[in-house]
Write a protein that holds these residues in place. Structure first.
Motif, PDB file in Angstrom:
ATOM      1  N   PHE A  14       0.840  -1.200   0.000  1.00 24.33           N
ATOM      2  CA  PHE A  14       0.000   0.000   0.000  1.00 24.33           C
ATOM      3  C   PHE A  14       0.877   1.252   0.000  1.00 24.33           C
ATOM      4  N   ASP A  17       3.956   1.535  -0.996  1.00 23.15           N
ATOM      5  CA  ASP A  17       4.669   1.669  -2.277  1.00 23.15           C
ATOM      6  C   ASP A  17       3.751   2.130  -3.401  1.00 23.15           C
ATOM      7  N   LEU A  18       2.500   1.695  -3.368  1.00 26.78           N
ATOM      8  CA  LEU A  18       1.566   2.043  -4.433  1.00 26.78           C
ATOM      9  C   LEU A  18       0.993   3.448  -4.286  1.00 26.78           C
ATOM     10  N   VAL A  19       0.646   3.785  -3.045  1.00 27.33           N
ATOM     11  CA  VAL A  19      -0.121   5.014  -2.824  1.00 27.33           C
ATOM     12  C   VAL A  19       0.740   6.178  -2.340  1.00 27.33           C
ATOM     13  N   LYS A  69      -0.497   9.845  -1.002  1.00 30.10           N
ATOM     14  CA  LYS A  69      -1.746  10.305  -1.637  1.00 30.10           C
ATOM     15  C   LYS A  69      -2.953  10.183  -0.706  1.00 30.10           C
ATOM     16  N   TYR A  70      -2.978   9.085   0.071  1.00 30.97           N
ATOM     17  CA  TYR A  70      -4.175   8.834   0.877  1.00 30.97           C
ATOM     18  C   TYR A  70      -4.382   9.921   1.933  1.00 30.97           C
ATOM     19  N   GLU A  71      -3.281  10.420   2.501  1.00 33.97           N
ATOM     20  CA  GLU A  71      -3.393  11.468   3.518  1.00 33.97           C
ATOM     21  C   GLU A  71      -4.046  12.709   2.893  1.00 33.97           C
ATOM     22  N   ILE A 125      -6.059  12.768   0.313  1.00 34.64           N
ATOM     23  CA  ILE A 125      -7.472  12.480   0.034  1.00 34.64           C
ATOM     24  C   ILE A 125      -8.289  12.545   1.329  1.00 34.64           C
ATOM     25  N   GLN A 126      -7.720  11.992   2.406  1.00 33.05           N
ATOM     26  CA  GLN A 126      -8.400  12.036   3.715  1.00 33.05           C
ATOM     27  C   GLN A 126      -8.678  13.481   4.107  1.00 33.05           C
ATOM     28  N   GLU A 151      -9.001  16.057   2.119  1.00 35.99           N
ATOM     29  CA  GLU A 151     -10.060  16.610   1.271  1.00 35.99           C
ATOM     30  C   GLU A 151     -11.429  16.127   1.734  1.00 35.99           C
ATOM     31  N   TYR A 152     -11.512  14.828   2.022  1.00 42.71           N
ATOM     32  CA  TYR A 152     -12.797  14.263   2.448  1.00 42.71           C
ATOM     33  C   TYR A 152     -13.253  14.829   3.789  1.00 42.71           C
ATOM     34  N   TYR A 169     -15.924  17.284   3.801  1.00 39.67           N
ATOM     35  CA  TYR A 169     -17.317  16.942   3.455  1.00 39.67           C
ATOM     36  C   TYR A 169     -17.941  15.951   4.416  1.00 39.67           C
ATOM     37  N   ILE A 170     -17.134  15.009   4.902  1.00 36.32           N
ATOM     38  CA  ILE A 170     -17.729  13.981   5.748  1.00 36.32           C
ATOM     39  C   ILE A 170     -17.152  14.014   7.155  1.00 36.32           C
ATOM     40  N   LEU A 171     -18.000  13.648   8.123  1.00 38.16           N
ATOM     41  CA  LEU A 171     -17.605  13.716   9.522  1.00 38.16           C
ATOM     42  C   LEU A 171     -16.690  12.554   9.873  1.00 38.16           C
ATOM     43  N   HIS A 220      10.998  -1.892  -2.501  1.00 36.27           N
ATOM     44  CA  HIS A 220       9.986  -1.307  -3.399  1.00 36.27           C
ATOM     45  C   HIS A 220      10.037  -2.047  -4.732  1.00 36.27           C
ATOM     46  N   TYR A 230     -17.499   5.378   4.947  1.00 34.87           N
ATOM     47  CA  TYR A 230     -18.336   6.335   5.681  1.00 34.87           C
ATOM     48  C   TYR A 230     -19.800   5.892   5.677  1.00 34.87           C
ATOM     49  N   LEU A 274     -24.652  15.997   2.656  1.00 32.87           N
ATOM     50  CA  LEU A 274     -23.352  16.194   1.989  1.00 32.87           C
ATOM     51  C   LEU A 274     -23.575  17.015   0.725  1.00 32.87           C
ATOM     52  N   ILE A 290      -4.898  -4.085  -3.188  1.00 34.12           N
ATOM     53  CA  ILE A 290      -3.980  -3.562  -2.172  1.00 34.12           C
ATOM     54  C   ILE A 290      -4.475  -2.220  -1.648  1.00 34.12           C
TER      55      ILE A 290
END
Lengths: 181, 442
Positions: free
Chosen positions: A12, A14-16, A19-21, A23-24, A26-27, A30-32, B26, B125, B217, B398
């Motif tokens: 995960f 290596d792939l992401v 990026k996920y942080e 996206i979190q 940004e979300y 909008y969401i609680l 990696h 969510y 939303l 993954i």
């Protein structure tokens, strides 16, 4: 199982990457979050008072009655620094007199608020302090679930103030939910 | 008997693939290190190294990464997630169906990793709001992403690699793999509804509360840049249209501009790069900001893999395996059967990208003795649907499992395997029957 969990984590990452942080973040606009979705339980409410509070607010007593099983702690604070200045510039007696008068006023105000709250079956406790109106509240507040601040709290001109600087500062600084009334 | 050089190439290949599976290093580094070793040993001479790298695949991926990164900045994916959530109207079964369909469609045209990375938080969510077990919803999302991706040339990296190497067009993928993906998608949804349908119940009151919360939303607020949002949609649509006509674009252009050669055709990679250039010019987004977000590690991973597989080609190992396979199968029917099932189960263990990289030259080699055209589709089917087999079989798996773990939801290897293998067997089995029917082998 441990190898599998580690493998997923490695792949995960290596792939992401990071990026996920992003996206979190940004979300979160909008969401609680899970914590936000959980109803905040209010058990202990702090209500600071001082000389600038001239009358009992019936509306705040009414509002606080909505929090079932909550206990309100009333704290009247007299400014220790002013008392010290009077002592230093005039004499010890004048300082004592200042503190006594403020405490007399505080006792009356606490009596009135206590009556207002207990008449609505809100259990309450009371304290009288000689200290710093802002710093002491910031110190005590973490023990409470909510803080209700009078709008002219710690104001030098209670008759003409819309909202005092200290009330705004406390509302901004406290981590707990606050009501400015 | 293998020669020393063949043995060395094989050892480097196996060692690199083990490192890729384990990922303690990696995967891009593992692939590059493997490539460095075969170049250093002279198995792949420096002068011919670039010949082994499929730049069609690399540039197609790069172009699509640029388009998606710009589109992502506009809030397009969050908008899609919120709209999908609202359409479900608080029904868990509708959430499962709609999210699966949306995931499949978006994955068919855009990158699977980005799609699931952006849809999973919303799915988690909603399941939290519904107080339901998120595992079936996440599993459905993963499988839908892999199935949807199988339907188009640009949907899944194995398809991009196959198309680039075999010279297959977007329309060929849509007409052959599209119907298979659609039928498999319906079957996957039926499987999920049969297995989990009963556990996906909420009361009417709960439904109302959930609907109210989701309706609160604001999908419009998700759009961070309205102009960019419109431009991103316009460019994505333009790119999709160009993909549809890339192999016969000259015919259309010749009508408008008579000087254009009617036989002009665009490679899929050219389409992606044209789209990337247009979105960068039109959006005025800082290019360095976007170029930084290109997944260079993925591109180097692909380049490394191509070189390592090139070593097997150079040393004749691929030819030996191909001869062995040709000896094993007597016709196309059997070859398709072997390639589809082998690639499906092998993808489940190795990851479908390195597996496809290794099988492509093998199929090329088999072209000396049989028409390999149907075999490409068997490989596409096996490699894409094989991605459903295990938790590590495809990138989408993954990503969803990683996001879920971070949010405290664990899907064990066995939990995944039970559903994943069922999906693999059904989708590959049905897909293979459809391929046989399409090529008149039934």
């Amino acid at each position: 199982m441990r190898y599998y969990e580690g493998l997923i984590k490695r792949k995960f990452k290596d792939l992401v990457g990071s990026k996920y942080e992003a996206i979190q973040k940004e979300y979160s606009e909008y969401i609680l979050t899970e914590e936000e979705m959980r109803p905040h339980e209010i058990k202990k409410i702090l209500l600071p008072l001082d000389f600038s509070v001239t009358e009992v607010s019936e509306s705040i007593c009414e509002l606080l009655s909505a929090y079932e099983n909550a206990t309100v702690t009333l704290i009247f604070i007299t400014d220790e620094q002013i008392s010290d200045i009077i002592r230093a510039s005039l004499d010890e007696e004048a300082g004592e007199e200042f503190t006594r008068k403020k405490e007399e006023y505080g006792t009356r105000l606490l009596d009135d608020y206590e009556h207002c709250l207990t008449s609505r079956n809100i259990p309450c406790m009371r304290r009288m302090l000689l200290g710093n109106k802002q710093q002491d509240i910031l110190k005590i507040a973490p023990d409470f679930d909510m803080v209700a601040i009078p709008k002219c709290y710690a104001s030098n001109h209670p008759d003409s103030c819309a909202v005092s600087g200290d009330a705004i500062l406390l509302a901004q600084s406290l981590a707990q939910p606050t009501i400015v009334f | 008997m293998l020669t020393t050089i063949q043995l060395l190439a094989l050892v480097v290949f196996i060692a690199t693939y083990i490192l890729i599976i384990d990922e303690r290093i990696h995967r891009a580094v593992a692939a590059m290190a493997g490539a460095a070793v075969v170049v250093f040993l002279g198995i792949v001479p420096w002068d011919s190294m670039l010949e082994h790298i499929d730049f069609g695949t690399i540039f197609l991926l790069m172009g699509m990464m640029i388009i998606i990164n710009v589109a992502q900045q506009s809030g397009l994916f969050e908008y899609i997630a919120i709209r999908t959530a609202k359409m479900a109207k608080g029904s868990p079964i509708m959430v499962l169906i709609l999210f699966s369909i949306v995931t499949a469609i978006v994955s068919a045209f855009l990158d699977n990793v980005t799609t699931v990375l952006l849809l999973t938080p919303m799915l988690l969510y909603i399941t939290k709001l519904m107080d339901l077990n998120p595992v079936p919803f996440l599993m459905a999302e993963i499988i839908s992403s892999n199935v949807g991706g199988a339907g188009t040339l640009i949907g899944d990296p194995p398809n991009i690699m196959i198309a680039s190497s075999a010279g297959l067009s977007f329309n060929e993928f849509i007409t052959i793999m599209g119907p298979i993906a659609a039928v498999d998608m319906v079957l996957v949804l039926i499987i999920f509804l049969v297995i989990y349908g009963r556990s996906m119940k909420v009361t009417e009151e709960e439904k109302e509360v959930i609907t109210k919360t989701i309706n609160s939303l604001d999908e419009q607020a998700a759009i961070t840049d309205r102009k960019l949002f419109k431009k991103a949609i316009a460019v994505i649509l333009m790119v999709v249209v160009l993909f549809f006509i890339h192999s016969s674009i000259g015919t259309y252009l010749h009508v408008i501009f008579p000087f254009v050669d009617p036989s002009l055709a665009l490679e899929p990679a050219e389409v992606a790069l044209i789209g990337a250039a247009i979105i960068l010019i039109w959006s005025r987004v800082q290019p360095d900001e976007i170029f930084e977000k290109i997944e260079w590690t993925a591109l180097f991973f692909f380049a490394g893999l191509f070189i390592i597989v090139g070593a097997l080609v150079n040393t004749g190992i691929i030819e030996m395996i191909s001869q062995y396979m040709i000896g094993m199968v007597s016709n196309q029917f059997e070859a398709m059967f072997v390639i589809a099932w082998f690639s499906a189960f092998a993808s489940a263990i190795v990851d479908n990208i390195p597996l496809t990289a290794a099988l492509i030259p093998l199929i090329h080699d088999m072209s000396a003795t049989m028409d390999v055209y149907p075999l490409w589709w068997a490989l596409s089917l096996g490699a894409c649907m094989g991605g459903n087999g295990t938790a590590i079989a495809a990138s989408a798996n993954i990503v969803v499992l990683g996001v879920a773990a971070r949010e405290g939801v664990t899907i064990t290897f066995m939990q995944f395997l039970k559903i994943g293998m069922l999906a693999l067997v059904v989708t590959v089995g049905v897909g293979l029957v459809m391929l046989y029917a399409m090529f008149g082998m039934l």
